[in-house]
Design an enzyme around this catalytic site. Structure first.
Site, PDB file in Angstrom:
ATOM      1  CE  LYS A  89      -3.746   1.847   2.920  1.00 19.57           C
ATOM      2  NZ  LYS A  89      -4.543   1.769   4.154  1.00 19.57           N
ATOM      3  CB  SER A 164      -7.569   3.644   3.686  1.00 21.21           C
ATOM      4  OG  SER A 164      -6.680   2.992   4.510  1.00 21.21           O
ATOM      5  CB  SER A 188      -7.950   0.929   6.442  1.00 25.15           C
ATOM      6  OG  SER A 188      -8.740   1.817   6.716  1.00 25.15           O
TER       7      SER A 188
END
Length: 481
Positions: A89, A164, A188
Site C-alpha cells: 500500500k 483505505s 481499513s
C-alpha cells in the site's frame, strides 16, 4: 460457492496462493521469474479496469526473481516467501518508491529505508511487485484520490471496493499478487477484504511494528488503533504473512513481546453476533453469519448466540476520539495537509466531522479511560467465549458516492460500520474472510474477533470456515452495468 466471473484459467501461476507458490519455487517446480512474469502480465490485463496498482516495479521485480532463482539453484537457505510477489500500500515505506499517502504533495517522498514489516517480508524472500491505491491520507472508506483516481470493485463497479486498503483488496482479489500489505485504523484491512471477497487480518496493536521515527506528531489514536496487516486469498496466506511480520523491534516502543499463541488450550467456543448492539442488520448479512456459525458447529466448535458488551458505545468512542485527534493534527489548516486533499476527501471529512461531538481535553481523557473499561469487559466476556463471529458491516458495501451525500448519509455508513470500528477502538484482533455468496453480485463475509493477542484463535476458526465455504477469488473484473 464460486463466482460466475471466476477467471477461466484457475491453474495459472497468478491464480495460486502465496504458500503454494513458495513451495513450488523452493522445490524448483517453477521459477520465481515465471511467477513474477505471470503476475506482471495479470496486472497488465486487469489493472486498466480496476485501477488498483499505482506503480509497477517491472525491472526490479524481474531482477529480484532472477536472484531468487539463482539462490534456489545454489542450495542457499530460503525464506518462507522466497521468490513470491507481493503488493504494498502507498502509505507503507518501500525504499525505492514514494510513500505518497494518496497525495500529490508526497509524490516524490522516497523513504531512506523499508518499513520494518516490509523489511521482514523481503528478508523472507518476498518480492514487491506493485504499489496499491488508497484514499487521501487513508481518511475515507472508499478508495479515490486526485493523484491516482478511483479504484473499482471487481465484483460490482457501482459499489465501493472499501478503504483505505482498497487497492490491496482489489489487487489480491483479481490475481495481481497473492499477498498484500495494508493497514487498519478503522476497518481499513477488513472492509476491503470483505468488499472484495478475500481475507484480511487485523492484528492486536503491538504485534507488528508500526512506529515511523521522524519529524511530526504521531497522533494518539494512531498509536491506540492503527495496525499493519496482510491481505490474501486464503487464511494460510494471511497467517504466513502475519507470522513473518509480527514481533517487537528496537525502533518501535509500542510493540510487545507476547507468545505466539497465549490462548493455546482455550475452549473452542464461539459467540455469534448477528445484530451488533441490536441496531439492525440486513437479512443477507444475518444469513451469512448464521451460515458461518453452522459451519463452525459442524466442525466441532461450541456456538452460542450472545454478544459482548457496549458495542455501540465503543463505536461512538472511536469516532469521537478520531475526530478530536484529526481536527488537531490532520484537518487543522496549520498542518498544511487538507489543502492538498482531493475535493471528495475534503467533502467526506467535513461530513464525517459534522455530527460528531467535539471533545475537550478532559472529555478526551475520559473517553480513553472509558475505552479501557470496555476493553476490560470484553476481555472478561472472551474468557468464556474466546472467538466472536460477527458481521464485518451490517449492510452491503455502500454505493460509490454514498459517503459524499451529506452528514446524514455518513452517519448511516458509520452506523453500518459500528462493529468494524468498535473492534478497532478496543484493539482486538480480527480476521475478515468470505463465506460464499447468495448471489453473483457481491461476496458474503464475516469477521472472527479474538481476545487481545489471540490472532491464532482467529486463524484456527478461519481455517475451519474456509474448509467449509471455500475461497472466492481470484476473479476477472465484472464490467460496469
Amino acid at each position: 460457492m464460486t463466482a460466475a466471473h471466476l477467471a477461466p484459467d484457475t491453474t495459472a501461476l497468478w491464480s495460486r496462493s502465496a504458500t503454494s507458490l513458495a513451495e513450488s519455487i523452493r522445490s524448483g517446480e517453477v521459477s520465481s521469474r515465471a511467477v513474477v512474469q505471470a503476475c506482471l502480465d495479470r496486472v497488465a490485463d486487469v489493472n486498466p479496469a480496476v485501477n488498483a496498482a499505482t506503480v509497477v516495479f517491472t525491472e526490479q521485480a524481474l531482477q529480484a526473481a532472477d536472484d531468487a532463482d539463482r539462490a534456489v539453484r545454489s542450495g542457499a537457505e530460503l525464506g518462507p516467501l522466497h521468490g513470491v510477489p507481493i503488493s504494498v500500500k502507498e502509505n507503507v515505506d518501500l525504499a525505492w518508491s514514494a510513500t505518497t499517502h494518496g497525495l500529490a504533495l508526497f509524490k516524490d517522498a522516497i523513504p531512506d529505508s523499508d518499513a520494518v514489516d516490509v523489511r521482514r517480508l523481503r528478508e523472507a524472500g518476498a518480492i514487491p511487485l506493485i504499489r496499491t491505491n488508497m484514499p487521501d491520507m487513508g481518511m475515507r472508506w472508499h478508495t479515490d484520490n486526485a493523484l491516482h483516481g478511483a479504484t473499482v470493485n471487481p465484483w460490482d463497479p457501482a459499489r465501493t471496493p472499501g478503504g483505505s486498503s482498497g487497492g490491496e483488496g482489489v489487487a489480491v482479489a483479481t490475481g495481481m499478487t497473492p499477498l498484500g500489505l495494508g493497514n487498519d485504523y478503522g476497518g481499513s484491512i477488513r472492509l476491503p477484504a470483505h468488499a472484495n471477497g478475500v481475507c484480511g487480518l487485523k492484528p492486536t496493536p503491538g504485534r507488528i511494528p508500526l512506529w515511523r521515527p521522524g519529524p511530526g506528531v504521531f497522533p494518539l489514536t494512531a498509536q491506540l488503533f492503527s495496525v499493519e496487516g496482510p491481505l490474501g486469498r486464503t487464511v494460510d496466506d494471511v497467517a504466513l504473512g502475519y507470522e513473518i511480520m509480527r514481533g517487537p523491534c528496537e525502533i518501535d516502543p509500542l510493540t510487545v513481546p507476547v507468545a505466539k499463541d497465549p490462548y493455546a488450550g482455550a475452549p473452542r467456543r464461539v459467540a455469534v453476533v448477528t445484530d451488533p448492539g441490536g441496531l439492525g442488520t440486513a437479512p443477507r448479512i444475518t444469513a451469512a453469519v448464521r451460515r458461518a456459525a453452522d459451519a463452525l458447529a459442524d466442525a466441532g466448535w461450541e456456538v452460542e448466540e450472545v454478544e459482548p458488551p457496549h458495542i455501540a458505545e465503543a463505536a461512538l468512542l472511536w469516532r469521537e476520539l478520531v475526530v478530536a485527534d484529526l481536527l488537531e493534527f490532520l484537518f487543522n489548516p496549520a498542518a498544511g495537509l487538507v489543502e492538498h486533499f482531493s475535493d471528495g476527501a475534503r467533502d467526506y471529512t467535513d461530513q464525517f466531522v459534522a455530527h460528531t461531538r467535539r471533545l475537550t481535553l478532559g472529555d478526551f481523557g475520559a473517553a480513553v479511560s472509558r475505552r479501557n473499561e470496555i476493553r476490560s469487559a470484553w476481555s472478561s466476556f472472551q474468557a468464556s467465549h474466546p472467538v466472536i463471529l460477527a458481521p464485518v458491516i451490517t449492510e452491503l458495501p455502500f454505493a460509490v458516492g454514498a459517503d459524499l451525500a451529506g452528514p446524514d448519509a455518513v452517519d448511516e455508513i458509520c452506523h453500518a460500520h459500528r462493529l468494524l470500528v468498535a473492534v478497532s477502538c478496543l484493539g482486538m484482533p480480527a480476521l475478515a474472510l468470505p463465506v460464499g455468496t447468495q448471489s453473483e453480485a457481491m461476496p458474503d463475509g464475516v469477521q472472527l474477533i479474538g481476545p487481545l493477542f489471540g490472532e491464532a484463535l482467529c486463524v484456527a476458526a478461519g481455517r475451519e470456515l474456509e474448509r467449509a465455504c471455500g475461497a472466492m477469488t481470484p476473479i476477472d473484473p465484472r464490467p460496469a452495468r
